[in-house]
Design a protein around this motif. Sequence first.
Motif, PDB file in Angstrom:
ATOM      1  N   ARG A   1      -3.138   5.416   2.910  1.00  0.00           N
ATOM      2  CA  ARG A   1      -1.948   4.875   3.563  1.00  0.00           C
ATOM      3  C   ARG A   1      -0.935   5.989   3.815  1.00  0.00           C
ATOM      4  O   ARG A   1      -0.575   6.713   2.875  1.00  0.00           O
ATOM      5  CB  ARG A   1      -1.356   3.797   2.645  1.00  0.00           C
ATOM      6  CG  ARG A   1       0.020   3.318   3.040  1.00  0.00           C
ATOM      7  CD  ARG A   1       0.606   2.384   1.969  1.00  0.00           C
ATOM      8  NE  ARG A   1       1.965   2.002   2.315  1.00  0.00           N
ATOM      9  CZ  ARG A   1       2.837   1.451   1.481  1.00  0.00           C
ATOM     10  NH1 ARG A   1       2.481   1.182   0.226  1.00  0.00           N
ATOM     11  NH2 ARG A   1       4.046   1.150   1.864  1.00  0.00           N
TER      12      ARG A   1
ATOM     13  N   ARG B   1       9.522   9.092  -2.733  1.00  0.00           N
ATOM     14  CA  ARG B   1       8.468   9.389  -1.763  1.00  0.00           C
ATOM     15  C   ARG B   1       8.968  10.377  -0.725  1.00  0.00           C
ATOM     16  O   ARG B   1       8.278  11.327  -0.365  1.00  0.00           O
ATOM     17  CB  ARG B   1       7.995   8.096  -1.085  1.00  0.00           C
ATOM     18  CG  ARG B   1       7.207   7.181  -2.009  1.00  0.00           C
ATOM     19  CD  ARG B   1       6.887   5.831  -1.351  1.00  0.00           C
ATOM     20  NE  ARG B   1       6.161   4.964  -2.278  1.00  0.00           N
ATOM     21  CZ  ARG B   1       5.881   3.690  -2.037  1.00  0.00           C
ATOM     22  NH1 ARG B   1       6.256   3.116  -0.899  1.00  0.00           N
ATOM     23  NH2 ARG B   1       5.212   2.972  -2.923  1.00  0.00           N
TER      24      ARG B   1
ATOM     25  N   TYR C   1       9.112   1.989   7.640  1.00  0.00           N
ATOM     26  CA  TYR C   1       9.869   2.111   6.400  1.00  0.00           C
ATOM     27  C   TYR C   1      11.045   3.075   6.556  1.00  0.00           C
ATOM     28  O   TYR C   1      12.073   2.909   5.901  1.00  0.00           O
ATOM     29  CB  TYR C   1       8.968   2.616   5.258  1.00  0.00           C
ATOM     30  CG  TYR C   1       8.186   1.540   4.559  1.00  0.00           C
ATOM     31  CD1 TYR C   1       7.331   0.709   5.259  1.00  0.00           C
ATOM     32  CD2 TYR C   1       8.298   1.358   3.182  1.00  0.00           C
ATOM     33  CE1 TYR C   1       6.600  -0.267   4.612  1.00  0.00           C
ATOM     34  CE2 TYR C   1       7.575   0.381   2.534  1.00  0.00           C
ATOM     35  CZ  TYR C   1       6.728  -0.433   3.250  1.00  0.00           C
ATOM     36  OH  TYR C   1       6.011  -1.408   2.605  1.00  0.00           O
TER      37      TYR C   1
ATOM     38  N   ASP D   1       0.415  -0.971   3.421  1.00  0.00           N
ATOM     39  CA  ASP D   1       1.049  -1.765   2.358  1.00  0.00           C
ATOM     40  C   ASP D   1       0.389  -3.134   2.286  1.00  0.00           C
ATOM     41  O   ASP D   1      -0.003  -3.611   1.219  1.00  0.00           O
ATOM     42  CB  ASP D   1       2.554  -1.902   2.657  1.00  0.00           C
ATOM     43  CG  ASP D   1       3.261  -2.766   1.627  1.00  0.00           C
ATOM     44  OD1 ASP D   1       3.009  -2.570   0.424  1.00  0.00           O
ATOM     45  OD2 ASP D   1       4.054  -3.641   2.025  1.00  0.00           O
TER      46      ASP D   1
ATOM     47  N   LEU E   1      12.182   4.220  -5.447  1.00  0.00           N
ATOM     48  CA  LEU E   1      10.792   4.443  -5.034  1.00  0.00           C
ATOM     49  C   LEU E   1      10.689   5.149  -3.679  1.00  0.00           C
ATOM     50  O   LEU E   1      10.052   6.195  -3.543  1.00  0.00           O
ATOM     51  CB  LEU E   1      10.082   3.089  -4.995  1.00  0.00           C
ATOM     52  CG  LEU E   1       8.570   3.119  -4.906  1.00  0.00           C
ATOM     53  CD1 LEU E   1       7.984   3.973  -6.010  1.00  0.00           C
ATOM     54  CD2 LEU E   1       8.011   1.701  -5.006  1.00  0.00           C
TER      55      LEU E   1
ATOM     56  N   GLU F   1      14.019  -0.540  -5.083  1.00  0.00           N
ATOM     57  CA  GLU F   1      12.885  -0.275  -4.204  1.00  0.00           C
ATOM     58  C   GLU F   1      13.220   0.864  -3.246  1.00  0.00           C
ATOM     59  O   GLU F   1      12.425   1.776  -3.032  1.00  0.00           O
ATOM     60  CB  GLU F   1      12.510  -1.533  -3.389  1.00  0.00           C
ATOM     61  CG  GLU F   1      11.896  -2.654  -4.215  1.00  0.00           C
ATOM     62  CD  GLU F   1      12.924  -3.581  -4.864  1.00  0.00           C
ATOM     63  OE1 GLU F   1      14.099  -3.171  -5.026  1.00  0.00           O
ATOM     64  OE2 GLU F   1      12.544  -4.717  -5.221  1.00  0.00           O
TER      65      GLU F   1
ATOM     66  N   ARG G   1      -5.319   4.570  -2.422  1.00  0.00           N
ATOM     67  CA  ARG G   1      -5.482   3.365  -3.247  1.00  0.00           C
ATOM     68  C   ARG G   1      -6.955   2.968  -3.313  1.00  0.00           C
ATOM     69  O   ARG G   1      -7.473   2.321  -2.407  1.00  0.00           O
ATOM     70  CB  ARG G   1      -4.643   2.219  -2.671  1.00  0.00           C
ATOM     71  CG  ARG G   1      -3.167   2.565  -2.693  1.00  0.00           C
ATOM     72  CD  ARG G   1      -2.244   1.425  -2.322  1.00  0.00           C
ATOM     73  NE  ARG G   1      -0.894   1.766  -2.750  1.00  0.00           N
ATOM     74  CZ  ARG G   1       0.166   1.007  -2.551  1.00  0.00           C
ATOM     75  NH1 ARG G   1       0.045  -0.152  -1.927  1.00  0.00           N
ATOM     76  NH2 ARG G   1       1.358   1.381  -2.983  1.00  0.00           N
TER      77      ARG G   1
HETATM   78  C1  IPM Z   1       3.961  -0.688  -2.668  1.00  0.00           C
HETATM   79  C2  IPM Z   1       5.154  -1.593  -2.797  1.00  0.00           C
HETATM   80  C3  IPM Z   1       6.376  -0.894  -2.205  1.00  0.00           C
HETATM   81  C4  IPM Z   1       6.079  -0.626  -0.749  1.00  0.00           C
HETATM   82  C5  IPM Z   1       7.697  -1.655  -2.362  1.00  0.00           C
HETATM   83  C6  IPM Z   1       8.002  -2.012  -3.795  1.00  0.00           C
HETATM   84  C7  IPM Z   1       8.858  -0.899  -1.759  1.00  0.00           C
HETATM   85  O1  IPM Z   1       4.918  -2.811  -2.190  1.00  0.00           O
HETATM   86  O2  IPM Z   1       4.007   0.441  -3.219  1.00  0.00           O
HETATM   87  O3  IPM Z   1       2.989  -1.083  -2.037  1.00  0.00           O
HETATM   88  O4  IPM Z   1       6.286  -1.492   0.104  1.00  0.00           O
HETATM   89  O5  IPM Z   1       5.611   0.481  -0.445  1.00  0.00           O
END
Ligand code: IPM
Length: 377
Positions: free
Chosen positions: A145, A106, A152, A259, A102, A98, A116
Amino acid sequence: MSQSQSLKLAALAGDGIGPEVMREAIKVLRAVENKHGKKFGFSIEITEAPVGWAGIDAAGKALPDATLALCKQSDAILFGSVGLPDRDPTIPKEERPERAALLRLRKEFGLFANLRPVVLSKALAHACPLQPDRQGDGIDILVVRELTGGMYFGRPKETTDLGDGKKKAVDTMVYTTDEIARIAHVGFRAARLRRKKLTSIDKANVLENGVLWRDVVTAVAKEYPDVTLEHMFVDNGAMQLMLKPTQFDVMLCENMFGDILSDEAAALAGSLGMLPSASLGQTTGEKTFGVYEPAGGTAPDIAGKNLANPIAQIASAALMLQYSFGLNEAGVAVHNAIAKVIADGLRTGDIYSAHDAKARKVGTSEMGDAIATAVAG
Ligand code: IPM
Ligand code: MG
């Protein structure tokens, strides 16, 4: 777009249901290429690479160097999902997929804007947890978002030992005027193309961040007099989504609130398996680089069983065609194909209801085949 352009796509399927739903999205992209490639002068060059636990297994890292290099040479990334909660709890948290894959992607590509779209189609009204009278003429919300700031990424972010087996954990919520302003512009521009209403979510009654957020959004709003701005506290926003979701057009949120609220909103659309997303950076010239991914997770409980709903992945690929490749017509064709198979009654388990006489339960690959066929038709 110039004649016969080759569009480079990095396909990172990841873990859990990622590979299954990615397979269907690639199937649909091939159908798009066959149908529209000649007419619009493009071909899509798809290169697959491991990420997440698949990256750790293949190259010892959640985001292997070769995968990152591929991403840097690509015009866009189609991402599946990463993270398997039950795998190796001893791996350091900074190395877990994560964060290491991910969140790293970003940050690396400056993807500060996450879009979204949450749409409840009439055909899926039964899959929405709300009573029909609360669904109005349908739910159509765009959650915008902020994706590279807030809690984060704020520093300090650490756990320290207090002795006696006790610890202290700190996360820091940070936003600057510029970070808030640039995402606010994305929100207002999106609202302009929709129903011209923007609801800005904050916690200005408690958080310093919330006060700044509200001030900056109010200032940016002056450049968009045609858009109606409303401010809402996040707790009230969570409640209003359940009580009267039809009041929302664009919801503008900082990272963590977005989120949470985007998952809540997704439930209104019937299933997380229906929710695509686009994570975009600054546009350079004609190009907007982006990571396109389903907002749902890896769903390890149903992985490998041909049960997962591939629609969020396929709709993410459609957003990619529109935002990064400038192929609006091709993207719309994919969205229409999805709408057609839903109208025809095809349902994966997450959106199936035995009370719907028209519904026919299908697996992941059959759903992908049907959407690809509808694109070709
Ligand atoms: C999202 C997911 C991610 C986030 C996680 C997997 C890190 O929940 O893309 O919404 O919290 O951004
Ligand atoms: Mg989430």
